[in-house]
Design an enzyme around this catalytic site. Structure first.
Site, mmCIF file in Angstrom:
data_model
loop_
_atom_site.group_PDB
_atom_site.id
_atom_site.type_symbol
_atom_site.label_atom_id
_atom_site.label_comp_id
_atom_site.label_asym_id
_atom_site.label_seq_id
_atom_site.Cartn_x
_atom_site.Cartn_y
_atom_site.Cartn_z
ATOM 1 N N TYR A 79 0.849 -1.192 0.000
ATOM 2 C CA TYR A 79 0.000 0.000 0.000
ATOM 3 C C TYR A 79 0.886 1.244 0.000
ATOM 4 O O TYR A 79 1.126 1.874 1.021
ATOM 5 C CB TYR A 79 -0.938 0.013 1.197
ATOM 6 C CG TYR A 79 -1.880 -1.154 1.292
ATOM 7 C CD1 TYR A 79 -2.162 -1.975 0.197
ATOM 8 C CD2 TYR A 79 -2.518 -1.447 2.490
ATOM 9 C CE1 TYR A 79 -3.026 -3.043 0.294
ATOM 10 C CE2 TYR A 79 -3.397 -2.508 2.589
ATOM 11 C CZ TYR A 79 -3.637 -3.307 1.501
ATOM 12 O OH TYR A 79 -4.504 -4.371 1.604
ATOM 13 N N HIS A 136 -0.109 -12.101 1.850
ATOM 14 C CA HIS A 136 -1.085 -11.357 1.049
ATOM 15 C C HIS A 136 -1.666 -12.254 -0.050
ATOM 16 O O HIS A 136 -2.828 -12.154 -0.405
ATOM 17 C CB HIS A 136 -0.412 -10.132 0.438
ATOM 18 C CG HIS A 136 -1.347 -8.997 0.192
ATOM 19 N ND1 HIS A 136 -0.913 -7.704 0.162
ATOM 20 C CD2 HIS A 136 -2.665 -8.938 -0.027
ATOM 21 C CE1 HIS A 136 -1.936 -6.898 -0.074
ATOM 22 N NE2 HIS A 136 -3.009 -7.616 -0.197
#
Length: 190
Positions: A69, A146
């Site tokens: 991010y 992830h």
């Protein structure tokens, strides 16, 4: 107007508790130049500090972030991936976490799947230490994959996670987008 989000809940069977709602921090870090993903001006440090303070005040203490991010420049230009000078959610959360107190938040972050063999033991451990440094914490509450690396057996990634637990760098392990068979294999790692 909401005055409190609710009582803590337990996630899983190993004792991790947090508020019933969490904050997904993708939008504070993932930027396109001077704008966020939605075309709004990128979030500034003071905004993140205010947001985290208010969410903790309301009982929302679970922050979900990730190394990925960050500024889209870091994602598109390989040499910039993970660069400390690019805005990313983990770095923006550092001051906010310090302001409210580490004991007031439950931090979840992820092993990024942006490079080949991201599930390799060395990469899993290295990125954990990098995340801790970016957020200014000694330990991550929930650290998870992830994505599942199709080129590295999940058992290898889980051995790294077990070592991180033994080292006191993480408390709990998670898997994202994993099949039930993969979860069973991961859970079997001693």
């Amino acid at each position: 107007m909401v005055t409190h989000i609710g009582s803590p809940i337990t996630l899983g069977s190993q004792g991790l508790t947090c508020g019933p709602q969490g904050f997904g921090a993708m939008s504070i870090g993932l930027t396109m130049g001077s704008n966020d993903l939605y075309g709004k001006p990128s979030v500034k440090q003071d905004d993140v500090n205010t947001l985290v303070a208010r969410m903790v005040e309301l009982g929302c203490n679970h922050i979900d972030t990730a190394q990925i991010y960050q500024s889209a420049v870091g994602l598109m230009v390989p040499c910039c991936y993970g660069c400390s000078y690019l805005q990313n959610s983990e770095s923006l959360l550092k001051q906010a976490i310090q302001n409210v107190g580490r004991n007031k938040v439950v931090i979840a972050t992820k092993v990024s799947g942006m490079k080949k063999n991201f599930g390799a033991k060395a990469h899993v451990k290295k990125t954990c230490y990098e995340s801790c440094a970016r957020m200014g914490v000694d330990c991550i509450d929930l650290y998870y994959m992830h994505r599942i690396d199709q080129d590295v057996p999940i058992e290898v990634s889980m051995m790294a996670m077990k070592e991180l637990i033994a080292d006191g760098k993480i408390k709990y392990v998670g898997l994202s987008e994993a099949s039930s068979a993969t979860i069973r294999r991961a859970h079997a790692v001693q």
